[in-house]
Design a protein around this motif. Structure first.
Motif, PDB file in Angstrom:
ATOM      1  N   MET A   1       0.683  -1.399   0.223  1.00  0.00           N
ATOM      2  CA  MET A   1       0.061   0.132   0.092  1.00  0.00           C
ATOM      3  C   MET A   1       1.107   0.947   0.295  1.00  0.00           C
ATOM      4  N   SER A   2       0.607   2.499  -0.490  1.00  0.00           N
ATOM      5  CA  SER A   2       1.495   3.009  -0.887  1.00  0.00           C
ATOM      6  C   SER A   2       1.002   4.505   0.376  1.00  0.00           C
ATOM      7  N   GLU A   3       2.006   4.994   0.596  1.00  0.00           N
ATOM      8  CA  GLU A   3       2.604   5.944   1.232  1.00  0.00           C
ATOM      9  C   GLU A   3       1.165   7.457   1.274  1.00  0.00           C
ATOM     10  N   LEU A   4       0.645   7.719   2.365  1.00  0.00           N
ATOM     11  CA  LEU A   4      -0.411   9.048   1.729  1.00  0.00           C
ATOM     12  C   LEU A   4       0.147  10.521   2.270  1.00  0.00           C
ATOM     13  N   ILE A   5       0.213  11.878   1.479  1.00  0.00           N
ATOM     14  CA  ILE A   5       0.923  13.104   2.014  1.00  0.00           C
ATOM     15  C   ILE A   5      -0.305  13.433   2.370  1.00  0.00           C
ATOM     16  N   HIS A   6      -0.307  14.656   3.607  1.00  0.00           N
ATOM     17  CA  HIS A   6      -1.598  15.438   3.498  1.00  0.00           C
ATOM     18  C   HIS A   6      -1.085  16.691   3.329  1.00  0.00           C
ATOM     19  N   VAL A   7      -1.505  17.564   2.073  1.00  0.00           N
ATOM     20  CA  VAL A   7      -1.227  18.694   1.582  1.00  0.00           C
ATOM     21  C   VAL A   7      -2.388  20.198   1.872  1.00  0.00           C
ATOM     22  N   GLU A   8      -2.338  20.858   1.772  1.00  0.00           N
ATOM     23  CA  GLU A   8      -2.866  22.477   1.410  1.00  0.00           C
ATOM     24  C   GLU A   8      -3.100  22.822   0.122  1.00  0.00           C
ATOM     25  N   VAL A   9      -3.090  22.720  -0.629  1.00  0.00           N
ATOM     26  CA  VAL A   9      -2.906  23.689  -1.224  1.00  0.00           C
ATOM     27  C   VAL A   9      -4.067  24.799  -1.564  1.00  0.00           C
ATOM     28  N   VAL A  10      -3.446  26.295  -1.836  1.00  0.00           N
ATOM     29  CA  VAL A  10      -4.745  28.143  -1.803  1.00  0.00           C
ATOM     30  C   VAL A  10      -4.201  28.566  -2.389  1.00  0.00           C
ATOM     31  N   TYR A  11      -5.497  28.817  -2.935  1.00  0.00           N
ATOM     32  CA  TYR A  11      -4.923  30.426  -3.723  1.00  0.00           C
ATOM     33  C   TYR A  11      -6.057  31.408  -3.018  1.00  0.00           C
ATOM     34  N   ALA A  12      -5.195  32.329  -3.696  1.00  0.00           N
ATOM     35  CA  ALA A  12      -6.048  33.744  -3.073  1.00  0.00           C
ATOM     36  C   ALA A  12      -6.516  35.032  -3.547  1.00  0.00           C
ATOM     37  N   LEU A  13      -7.546  35.394  -3.929  1.00  0.00           N
ATOM     38  CA  LEU A  13      -8.167  36.668  -4.395  1.00  0.00           C
ATOM     39  C   LEU A  13      -8.107  37.750  -3.198  1.00  0.00           C
ATOM     40  N   ARG A  14      -8.280  38.991  -3.812  1.00  0.00           N
ATOM     41  CA  ARG A  14      -8.124  39.915  -3.216  1.00  0.00           C
ATOM     42  C   ARG A  14      -9.010  40.044  -1.558  1.00  0.00           C
ATOM     43  N   ASP A  15      -9.912  39.166  -1.770  1.00  0.00           N
ATOM     44  CA  ASP A  15     -11.338  39.521  -0.601  1.00  0.00           C
ATOM     45  C   ASP A  15     -11.421  38.141   0.014  1.00  0.00           C
ATOM     46  N   ARG A  16     -11.189  36.869  -0.410  1.00  0.00           N
ATOM     47  CA  ARG A  16     -10.889  35.902   0.007  1.00  0.00           C
ATOM     48  C   ARG A  16      -9.812  35.167   0.451  1.00  0.00           C
ATOM     49  N   GLN A  17      -9.457  33.778  -0.076  1.00  0.00           N
ATOM     50  CA  GLN A  17      -8.750  32.700   0.286  1.00  0.00           C
ATOM     51  C   GLN A  17      -9.074  31.635  -0.369  1.00  0.00           C
ATOM     52  N   LYS A  18      -9.537  30.558  -1.086  1.00  0.00           N
ATOM     53  CA  LYS A  18      -9.751  29.559  -1.009  1.00  0.00           C
ATOM     54  C   LYS A  18      -8.862  28.193  -0.356  1.00  0.00           C
ATOM     55  N   VAL A  19      -9.082  27.338   0.564  1.00  0.00           N
ATOM     56  CA  VAL A  19      -7.901  26.457   1.005  1.00  0.00           C
ATOM     57  C   VAL A  19      -8.652  25.239   0.455  1.00  0.00           C
ATOM     58  N   VAL A  20      -7.783  24.718   0.147  1.00  0.00           N
ATOM     59  CA  VAL A  20      -8.339  23.063  -0.395  1.00  0.00           C
ATOM     60  C   VAL A  20      -7.696  21.548   0.163  1.00  0.00           C
ATOM     61  N   SER A  21      -8.166  21.073   1.692  1.00  0.00           N
ATOM     62  CA  SER A  21      -6.793  20.476   1.891  1.00  0.00           C
ATOM     63  C   SER A  21      -7.305  19.036   1.601  1.00  0.00           C
ATOM     64  N   LEU A  22      -5.478  18.188   1.110  1.00  0.00           N
ATOM     65  CA  LEU A  22      -6.272  17.125   0.015  1.00  0.00           C
ATOM     66  C   LEU A  22      -5.089  15.468   0.572  1.00  0.00           C
ATOM     67  N   GLN A  23      -5.255  14.743   0.431  1.00  0.00           N
ATOM     68  CA  GLN A  23      -4.899  13.107   0.421  1.00  0.00           C
ATOM     69  C   GLN A  23      -3.863  12.697  -1.088  1.00  0.00           C
ATOM     70  N   LEU A  24      -2.707  12.714  -0.950  1.00  0.00           N
ATOM     71  CA  LEU A  24      -2.175  12.811  -1.629  1.00  0.00           C
ATOM     72  C   LEU A  24      -1.004  11.354  -2.273  1.00  0.00           C
ATOM     73  N   PRO A  25      -0.634  10.586  -2.810  1.00  0.00           N
ATOM     74  CA  PRO A  25       0.476  10.012  -2.976  1.00  0.00           C
ATOM     75  C   PRO A  25       2.193  10.017  -2.767  1.00  0.00           C
ATOM     76  N   ALA A  26       2.560   9.257  -1.657  1.00  0.00           N
ATOM     77  CA  ALA A  26       3.709  10.520  -2.121  1.00  0.00           C
ATOM     78  C   ALA A  26       4.312  10.251  -3.172  1.00  0.00           C
ATOM     79  N   GLY A  27       5.735  11.304  -3.146  1.00  0.00           N
ATOM     80  CA  GLY A  27       5.970  11.565  -4.768  1.00  0.00           C
ATOM     81  C   GLY A  27       5.788  12.343  -5.504  1.00  0.00           C
ATOM     82  N   ALA A  28       3.955  13.071  -5.339  1.00  0.00           N
ATOM     83  CA  ALA A  28       3.014  13.760  -6.064  1.00  0.00           C
ATOM     84  C   ALA A  28       3.080  15.231  -6.358  1.00  0.00           C
ATOM     85  N   SER A  29       3.271  16.215  -7.478  1.00  0.00           N
ATOM     86  CA  SER A  29       4.472  17.028  -7.634  1.00  0.00           C
ATOM     87  C   SER A  29       2.851  18.200  -7.392  1.00  0.00           C
ATOM     88  N   VAL A  30       3.634  19.185  -7.663  1.00  0.00           N
ATOM     89  CA  VAL A  30       3.043  20.080  -7.673  1.00  0.00           C
ATOM     90  C   VAL A  30       1.937  20.291  -9.119  1.00  0.00           C
TER      91      VAL A  30
END
Length: 106
Positions: A1-30
């Motif tokens: 079974m492959s190891e999972l990593i936890h990351v947050e992906v963030v995109y900020a706008l002028r008036d707000r930001q969107k944060v998405v939490s993900l579980q990805l397989p180890a070795g995942a790219s940007v």
């Protein structure tokens, strides 16, 4: 079974930001994290070939490998070149005070 990593992906706008939490397989790219986040669908102005990315405020390439608990930031293009804005203020004779605003005349 492959190891999972936890990351947050963030995109900020002028008036707000969107944060998405993900579980990805180890070795995942940007690029993989951005694609899996769903932000490309929600914000069609994000272009993987144009926008820059950072991991914890340090520039990263789209093929950079993510680690567990990384915070991936998608940067918007600058509206104005900060150096050019400073040159224009200097040419107009404006003095800047601490904090970036115009200084009061003495």
């Amino acid at each position: 079974m492959s190891e999972l990593i936890h990351v947050e992906v963030v995109y900020a706008l002028r008036d707000r930001q969107k944060v998405v939490s993900l579980q990805l397989p180890a070795g995942a790219s940007v690029r993989e994290a951005v694609e899996r986040s769903g932000l490309l669908t929600e914000f069609p102005e994000i272009d993987l070939a144009v926008n820059k990315f950072g991991i914890w405020n340090k520039l990263a390439k789209a093929d950079a490998v993510l680690r567990d608990k990384d915070r991936l930031e998608i940067y918007r293009p600058l509206i104005a070149d900060p150096k050019e804005v400073r040159r224009q203020r200097a040419a107009e004779g404006k003095v800047m005070k601490k904090g970036g605003g115009d200084a009061e005349p003495v």
